[in-house]
Scaffold this active site. Structure first.
Site, mmCIF file in Angstrom:
data_model
loop_
_atom_site.group_PDB
_atom_site.id
_atom_site.type_symbol
_atom_site.label_atom_id
_atom_site.label_comp_id
_atom_site.label_asym_id
_atom_site.label_seq_id
_atom_site.Cartn_x
_atom_site.Cartn_y
_atom_site.Cartn_z
ATOM 1 N N GLU A 45 -1.679 12.295 -71.508
ATOM 2 C CA GLU A 45 -0.829 13.454 -71.781
ATOM 3 C C GLU A 45 -0.399 13.382 -73.237
ATOM 4 O OE1 GLU A 45 2.276 13.220 -68.813
ATOM 5 O OE2 GLU A 45 0.673 12.759 -67.401
ATOM 6 N N ASP A 56 13.985 15.116 -71.902
ATOM 7 C CA ASP A 56 13.601 13.783 -72.355
ATOM 8 C C ASP A 56 14.799 12.926 -72.737
ATOM 9 O OD1 ASP A 56 10.675 13.708 -72.287
ATOM 10 O OD2 ASP A 56 10.835 15.431 -73.622
#
Lengths: 255, 393
Positions: A45, A56
């Site tokens: 990814e 995140d």
């Protein structure tokens, strides 16, 4: 041919690595990718950095900020990847936030991904509703698999809906939280993985968030098809850079 | 055209809920319940009672005689600065704390820029005995020290946001992250008409008490419930949403939204989103957003910490693009002068946010018989050090 499906059909516990494009150095994107393939990673990814990555934790956020500082943009990334299929054959997924995609033009972005040979997209802030309402035909036109997240709090009916709309795999978020948690895989998480496994979904599930080493990888994949390592790999890159990749992956792959 | 939200949370092309799956259950729980909870008699009663006896509503609609004389028109000030805690923000936090109680949440998080929303949130948490965590940009913590102290006295934990520009945008990111990490017991009290659906609609409804009062007060004062114009400053846009709310679909009432131009719209240091923004996604909502060509969110600037935000709420994006509201931008200098002028002419020290709305009279002429309502969203005590520095007081 769908590279993700092919890889998933190999029936191993799939190891996927996330890293941020343009980090630690702008030109590291392709060498890291090639090194990951050489070291036997099953899928990658590639993170398209964003200024405000709300899903995140600090590690990926800092890598994104550094990559943007290095000059990474959507155009630069596409340019770096334009010949990637000459050297890299494993499935490639782009992961990022929706706004940069929207600015590039959703159709234009998908078209470009298709030309390069990108297999799928993970856009955490493009949820099921918005995708089906506005964008599904575009993704399908360019044969891009849109990969949805499922969390411990996702209701049963919604998991089934996500399963029906997914066409490769489902991204199982290991616990409530942003990326980069340092907790080990707990008993409660195993119960959750088992619960999902028992649902006999039509698509495989791959676990992400909180996987950091061989032990947590093995734990996470007991009841799932594979696992994704992100923050731990980024942390390694931050200290050792490209030359640390082989050692990191070898340690994971050691029997 | 309808200027309220549709069922999917869109105002025209703007709005929606662009949230990671981790937030889906929280936002969905709110979406499914907010309207029915707000319509409960018990909720309405408690909300109204607290607005009246705790916040001090209705706030006066004051005819500003000397200001009106100077600008040859009829100017009313809606005195939200007289609310408990000093700004309109508390209308929303009272509503949301009651909402959180109905949803059985035990922990409250919030973001704040100037600190007004943080203080209002800390206040209602103290009132209800709930844990309160407020995220605030590290830079804002330094420039709004009195509000940080107030939050701490009220029992809140203030956590500095150290990423990005270290201001409101980053505090919001941190609050969202906290919510992702605490999905079960926590309610996020968003302070403006921003964020994923249903927040913009819910916050606008809580703030709509402002326009509701304007209507009844104006009827008594002027024999009509319709002013010719309603004017309000816009950062995220909650005070403007509240002042416009009951007039949105009445096009005989002109709506004027005033944004912060900072050092000038084209100076590179500005927060004039309606001019500089393009359609994009910020904090879960599709709206007008200041960003690079590549879709990275850019750093806004304004002398006023409360207007220092790179987006606007989706309702405002729709009002702007549809032409329903006129968007005007005002520089730091013009706002500071207008703030000082209100002090001298009316004996009211306004928040610098509100001073932006007042600055419109320098540039725009109104008719002598026009009835104009300016929403004076907050008081200027928190801005004294900025006023002191700017005017060498």
């Amino acid at each position: 041919m769908n590279r993700i499906k092919n890889k998933l059909s190999e029936n191993n516990k799939l190891l996927s690595i996330y890293y941020t494009a343009g980090f630690p150095q702008l030109q590291d994107t392709v060498p890291i990718l090639e090194s990951l393939q050489q070291n036997g990673v099953d899928m990658v990814e590639i993170g398209l950095p964003f200024s405000d990555p709300i899903a995140d934790g600090p590690t990926i956020q800092q890598s994104s900020a550094a990559a943007l500082q290095n000059g990474m943009t959507t155009t630069v990334l596409f340019d770096q990847l334009k010949d990637i299929r000459k050297t890299v054959s494993i499935p490639l997924i782009l992961m990022g936030y929706f706004n940069p995609v929207l600015q590039y033009g959703v159709e234009e972005f998908c078209k470009k991904c298709n030309e390069i040979g990108i297999d799928g997209l993970i856009l955490p802030d493009l949820p099921l509703e918005e995708y089906t309402l506005h964008y599904r035909p575009i993704f399908e036109k360019y044969m891009l698999s849109n990969i949805f997240l499922v969390t411990p709090q996702t209701p049963l009916a919604r998991i089934k809906e996500i399963d029906s709309i997914s066409n490769t795999f489902i991204y199982l978020v290991s616990s409530a939280g942003t990326t980069g948690t340092t907790r080990d895989i707990s008993e409660a998480q195993q119960v959750y993985f088992k619960r999902i496994s028992a649902m006999k979904l039509s698509k495989p599930v791959i676990v992400g968030f909180g996987i950091k080493d061989k032990a947590s990888f093995n734990e996470a994949t007991k009841h799932t098809h594979g696992a994704i390592i992100g923050s731990a790999f980024i942390k390694m890159l931050a200290t050792k850079g490209l030359r640390g990749v082989t050692e990191f992956i070898t340690a994971l792959r050691k029997v | 055209m309808n200027y309220n939200t549709d069922k999917k949370g869109y105002y025209g092309a703007f709005g929606g809920a662009f949230i990671p799956e981790m937030l889906y259950p929280n936002v969905e729980e709110l979406r499914q319940n907010y309207l029915s909870i707000m319509q409960l008699d018990s909720f309405k009663q408690e909300f109204d009672e607290l607005l009246r006896n705790y916040v001090g509503r209705p706030t006066p609609l004051y005819f500003a005689k000397r200001l009106s004389e100077k600008y040859h028109t009829r100017i009313y000030l809606k005195r939200e600065d007289l609310c408990h805690t000093g700004a309109h923000k508390i209308n929303n936090t009272i509503g949301q704390i009651l909402m959180a109680k109905h949803l059985k949440k035990t922990r409250i998080i919030a973001e704040t820029g100037a600190g007004q929303h943080g203080v209002a949130t800390a206040t209602v948490c103290a009132l209800m005995g709930l844990e309160c965590v407020v995220y605030m940009g590290e830079i804002d913590i330094k420039r709004q020290a009195p509000n940080v102290a107030r939050m701490k006295m009220l029992g809140a934990t203030v956590i500095p946001a150290t990423s990005g520009s270290k201001t409101l945008k980053d505090a919001t990111n941190e609050a969202i992250r906290d919510w992702i990490n605490n999905p079960l017991d926590t309610h996020y009290i968003i302070g403006s008409v921003v964020g994923p659906h249903p927040y913009p609609d819910m916050v606008a409804r809580f703030q709509s008490v402002i326009s509701e009062e304007i209507k009844s007060q104006l009827t008594v004062l002027e024999g009509t419930n319709r002013p010719d114009y309603v004017i309000a400053c816009v950062g995220g846009g909650s005070n403007a949403a509240g002042a416009f709310y009951h007039y949105l679909n009445d096009i005989s009432v002109g709506l004027i939204a005033v944004e912060a131009a900072g050092k000038g719209v084209n100076s590179g240091e500005s927060a004039a989103t309606s001019v500089l923004g393009k359609v994009g996604i910020i904090h879960g909502s599709k709206t007008l957003l200041m960003q690079t060509h590549d879709g990275q969110i850019t750093e806004p600037y304004s002398i006023s910490a409360g207007l220092d935000y790179p987006g606007v709420g989706p309702m405002h994006a729709h009002l702007c693009k549809s032409g329903r509201a006129q968007f005007v931008s005002v520089t730091d200098d013009a706002a500071m002068q207008a703030g000082l002028e209100l002090c001298k002419l009316e004996g009211i020290i306004p928040a610098i946010e509100s001073s932006h709305a007042l600055a419109i009279f320098e540039d725009k002429a109104f008719k002598p018989n026009d009835i104009i309502v300016v929403n004076l969203s907050g008081r200027g005590d928190k801005d004294l050090s900025t006023y002191i520095d700017y005017f060498n007081l």
